[in-house]
Design a protein around this motif. Structure first.
Motif, PDB file in Angstrom:
ATOM      1  N   PRO A   1      20.708 -30.740   8.740  1.00  0.00           N
ATOM      2  CA  PRO A   1      19.040 -31.049   9.626  1.00  0.00           C
ATOM      3  C   PRO A   1      19.491 -32.513  10.245  1.00  0.00           C
ATOM      4  O   PRO A   1      19.684 -32.964   8.700  1.00  0.00           O
ATOM      5  N   PRO A   2      18.987 -32.914  11.295  1.00  0.00           N
ATOM      6  CA  PRO A   2      19.424 -34.770  11.504  1.00  0.00           C
ATOM      7  C   PRO A   2      17.673 -34.696  10.776  1.00  0.00           C
ATOM      8  O   PRO A   2      17.003 -34.047  11.372  1.00  0.00           O
ATOM      9  N   VAL A   3      17.939 -36.295  10.486  1.00  0.00           N
ATOM     10  CA  VAL A   3      16.271 -36.966  10.300  1.00  0.00           C
ATOM     11  C   VAL A   3      16.080 -37.899  11.036  1.00  0.00           C
ATOM     12  O   VAL A   3      17.014 -39.221  11.022  1.00  0.00           O
ATOM     13  N   MET A   4      15.079 -37.931  12.400  1.00  0.00           N
ATOM     14  CA  MET A   4      14.708 -38.723  13.150  1.00  0.00           C
ATOM     15  C   MET A   4      14.112 -39.544  13.605  1.00  0.00           C
ATOM     16  O   MET A   4      13.632 -40.876  13.993  1.00  0.00           O
ATOM     17  N   ASP A   5      13.061 -39.796  12.560  1.00  0.00           N
ATOM     18  CA  ASP A   5      11.360 -40.190  12.235  1.00  0.00           C
ATOM     19  C   ASP A   5      11.393 -40.768  11.004  1.00  0.00           C
ATOM     20  O   ASP A   5      11.890 -40.216   9.815  1.00  0.00           O
TER      21      ASP A   5
END
Length: 797
Positions: free
Chosen positions: A131-135
């Motif tokens: 899962p990407p973390v984008m903020d």
């Protein structure tokens, strides 16, 4: 005569304009190999396998390099910050996982760049999505942790507090609340992308030819990672096609090329970054979100206190961070007489490209925040933007001015800058036109942006983010010599990237010696083997005019002292009766009021090839003088976060007039004025060029340039067709002027300058808000293309 303050012909222009410049890609070496990188298409994923066997079968491939090999051969790069960020393991390639789209996972080294590019397509990598973390806000939840060794996405957190914040709020006549502001992610687009040639010789020495703009910093990271002493690393630069700070963090690519060279038996390995690679994986500027901001004001609209929570997104790896967590505090109150602040500052990692210093590093974001606060409060209280600033500016009579956190603004006159800019742009005339436009239903706004350009850092500020950091102060080196043939040669440690250091250095030296600038030879580029550098050497943080020129001035003063002693011996005169100038046989030292003189060749001859004629008292004279300039800094008070963090403060004030088309929401700049104050100008034309460049950078960022990611971590603007850099074709006409507030802290009153790129972001945001405020719009983002303005108008109450 003094050459300082004159716009003489630039020394660099002859080779650069005529195509004689020497850039990294111009180097051709026997047996040179070419490297291409395999980059991750995923923002966050485990690396299950890397198969390079097919690539190795390519007839022109010499070898390959994988992240697993890097992990076995290297130590992770050092981290500047303390735990938890200090526990992050950062290598030049992904080892077991990747943390941003574009992270290198393998390299192919071949006999031609075409063969390397072909063979890269043959490498097969198996990934498992994470899962990407984008903020930054999501990162703090730690639901998907980028770096298991750290155990958290938090890099750094602390609270800065100066003055009596709560007391100021209790006494406030007005309190303005701003829920959220956002400073967007963008980068620099230098003409020349990152490039490296590395040769790891069998004897153990590593030679780099590169365009890293802070090699003294880079080798402090490379040496422990590669397991070699710093003395075994040679770094050379010549001409560099711009940096703007972004090239400071190219050292991971330098490490990759060095390891590839060692595997290839010491042959030189060249890597030249493509434009899409540069946007995808070099470095971006910091993205910052401002939450829960409260502003206390008195009855006259004077801001008495601010409290706010700031979240900084540094991308996948800290690298130059967490220095940005403190550097903003060089300009904590901006240009305003604000005495009470509480800033809760947090930095996290996310699955985006790592950040690096980008023109106006960290101060850029904070000054935009303060300018937004000024304009939002002005509109809320019904105070005109110019009047709001005049009520809050630090007056010139209080300079030098000590800020709440102990920084000392050396000089400046912000009200005078505003008055000058208003006269240039015909403020009253545009105000009248604005009234007419509003009667016609048109959206026309006028905005002001004031920015500070703090130059010559005190690296002691690093200890505020990490008390154990082995950094403080600053320094720069210059060497000046009279060579055997009588020529005057200056060697710098400053690593210029287009700022005309050769020209300005020759002006200063010529002025001190009473000769002409063309009689001064300044060696282009940088070489660690010249021994003209310290751990601080480089061009960054607007420091050359102070630290670089300070070193040059110190070296020429040492040389003058030696020349006087030697000439006094030759001419049998008292040193006080000597003067410097130009005679029939070129540069000379002469006895005042007589025809007795000795030229530079005569002096050099005595020292270098005819020294048996010298007396013992002159045995220490070499005519080869090295000088280290050290600013008068002290280590800050770490508990109070208090101390002088930089030496000089240049300023820029911009006024923008913008109309937003009601149908297309396209903003058009109708008029634009700039006033610059960088103290005493050494070369006014170069200063104006820096002002134009900074304005272009800021205008591009405000309206065109953005590093936008989707929810999966894909960079949507990795090509110029999407990133849309500003060019001469979409630059407005600029009205430029300057005032001079000489610095009392530099020998000639000069200040560093060139990082005024923040002012357009401030001025354009202010002008757009002024245009759209009647529609209920507050400008809360630093990037405002037509789509963003359309959404803002739709969302307005």
């Amino acid at each position: 005569m003094s050459w300082v303050g004159q716009s003489i012909h630039r020394k660099e222009d002859d080779r650069l304009i005529r195509g004689k410049g020497l850039f990294v890609d111009d180097y051709r070496m026997g047996g040179m190999l070419h490297l291409k990188l395999v980059r991750s298409p995923y923002a966050h994923a485990k690396i299950l396998s890397v198969d390079v066997s097919a690539a190795q079968q390519h007839p022109d491939v010499v070898c390959t390099l994988t992240g697993a090999e890097v992990g076995r051969q290297c130590q992770p790069f050092i981290e500047i910050g303390p735990d938890p960020g200090g526990k992050i393991l950062d290598y030049s390639m992904g080892i077991e996982k990747v943390c941003y789209q574009g992270e290198p996972v393998a390299a192919v080294i071949a006999r031609s760049p075409q063969a390397a590019a072909d063979a890269v397509e043959l490498v097969e990598v198996d990934y498992e999505d994470l899962p990407p973390v984008m903020d930054a806000g999501t990162a703090l939840l730690d639901e998907s942790v980028l770096h298991p060794n750290s155990g958290t996405n938090l890099v750094w957190h602390d609270v800065y507090e100066w003055g009596q914040v709560d007391a100021a709020f209790e006494k406030a006549e007005h309190v303005v609340k701003i829920d959220r502001l956002h400073f967007h992610r963008f980068s620099s687009t230098p003409l020349e992308n990152n490039a490296v040639i590395a040769s790891w010789r069998p004897q153990g020495r590593i030679h780099f030819w590169c365009n890293n703009s802070f090699p003294a910093f880079a080798i402090q990271f490379l040496a422990p990672a590669l397991g070699v002493p710093i003395d075994q690393i040679r770094v050379r630069t010549h001409d560099i096609g711009g940096s703007f700070g972004i090239k400071i963090t190219s050292y991971p690519y330098m490490a990759i090329c060095a390891l590839a060279s060692r595997k290839a038996g010491g042959l030189p390995v060249k890597w030249v970054e493509s434009r899409s690679e540069h946007i995808l994986g070099s470095a971006h500027g910091n993205e910052r979100t401002y939450l829960d901001t409260e502003v206390a004001l008195d009855s006259q609209g004077v801001i008495t206190a601010i409290r706010s929570r700031h979240l900084d997104d540094c991308g996948a790896y800290p690298r130059y961070e967490p220095l940005g967590c403190v550097i903003w505090s060089q300009v904590a109150p901006g240009t305003y007489k604000l005495r009470n602040l509480r800033i809760d500052f947090t930095q996290t990692v996310t699955n985006k490209c790592p950040v690096g210093p980008n023109r106006g590093y960290s101060r850029l974001q904070h000054l935009w925040f303060l300018e937004r606060v000024i304009d939002i409060c002005a509109h809320k209280l019904g105070i005109p933007g110019d009047e709001m600033r005049l009520r809050n500016y630090i007056p010139a009579s209080q300079m030098p001015y000590t800020t709440p956190n102990g920084c000392v603004y050396d000089s400046g006159d912000y009200p005078r800058m505003l008055e000058t800019a208003q006269q240039m742009i015909d403020w009253a005339g545009w105000k009248e036109k604005q009234g007419q436009a509003r009667q016609q239903g048109r959206w026309l706004g006028i905005g002001i942006g004031t920015t500070l350009d703090s130059g010559t850092n005190n690296f002691g500020q690093a200890r505020i983010v990490n008390p154990y950091a082995p950094f403080s102060g600053n320094s720069e080196v210059a060497n000046i010599k009279i060579d055997i043939d009588g020529s005057l040669v200056v060697t710098l440690g400053s690593v210029p990237q287009g700022q005309a250091h050769e020209t300005t250095t020759s002006q200063v030296v010529a002025s001190e010696l009473g000769i002409r600038p063309e009689m001064v030879s300044v060696r282009p580029g940088f070489d660690t083997e010249w021994n003209t550098y310290t751990g601080h050497s480089g061009t960054y943080a607007s420091q050359f005019a102070v630290s670089g020129i300070g070193a040059v001035h110190g070296a020429v003063e040492k040389l003058k002292g030696e020349m006087k002693r030697l000439a006094a011996f030759v001419l049998e005169a008292d040193s006080e009766d000597l003067e410097f100038g130009v005679g029939e046989q070129g540069p000379e030292v002469r006895v005042k009021g007589t025809d007795r003189s000795v030229n530079y060749w005569g002096l050099a001859n005595l020292v270098n090839v005819n020294n048996a004629e010298l007396s013992d008292e002159l045995s220490d004279v070499t005519l080869n003088c090295r000088y280290v300039y050290r600013p008068p800094f002290q280590v800050p008070d770490l508990e109070k976060k208090y101390g002088n963090l930089t030496l000089t403060y240049a300023a820029q004030l911009h006024i923008a007039v913008i109309e937003v088309d009601r149908e297309t929401f396209r903003p058009q700049i109708l008029d634009y004025a700039i006033v610059d104050d960088c103290g005493r100008m050494i070369h006014p034309q170069i200063v104006e060029g820096q002002v134009h460049g900074a304005a272009a950078h800021g205008i591009g960022a405000a309206l065109l340039e953005s590093c936008r990611y989707d929810a999966d971590g894909n960079l949507l603007t990795a090509q110029f067709s999407d990133y849309v850099p500003i060019t001469a074709l979409n630059m407005p006409k600029l009205r430029c002027s300057a005032i001079e507030s000489p610095s009392p802290f530099s020998y000639n009153g000069a200040k560093g300058m060139g990082e005024g790129g923040g002012a357009p972001l401030h001025a354009i945001s202010a002008a757009l808000q002024d245009a759209l405020y009647p529609e209920g719009v507050l400008i809360t983002d630093s990037h405002n293309p037509p789509g963003a303005l359309f959404e803002a108008v739709l969302a307005a109450p």
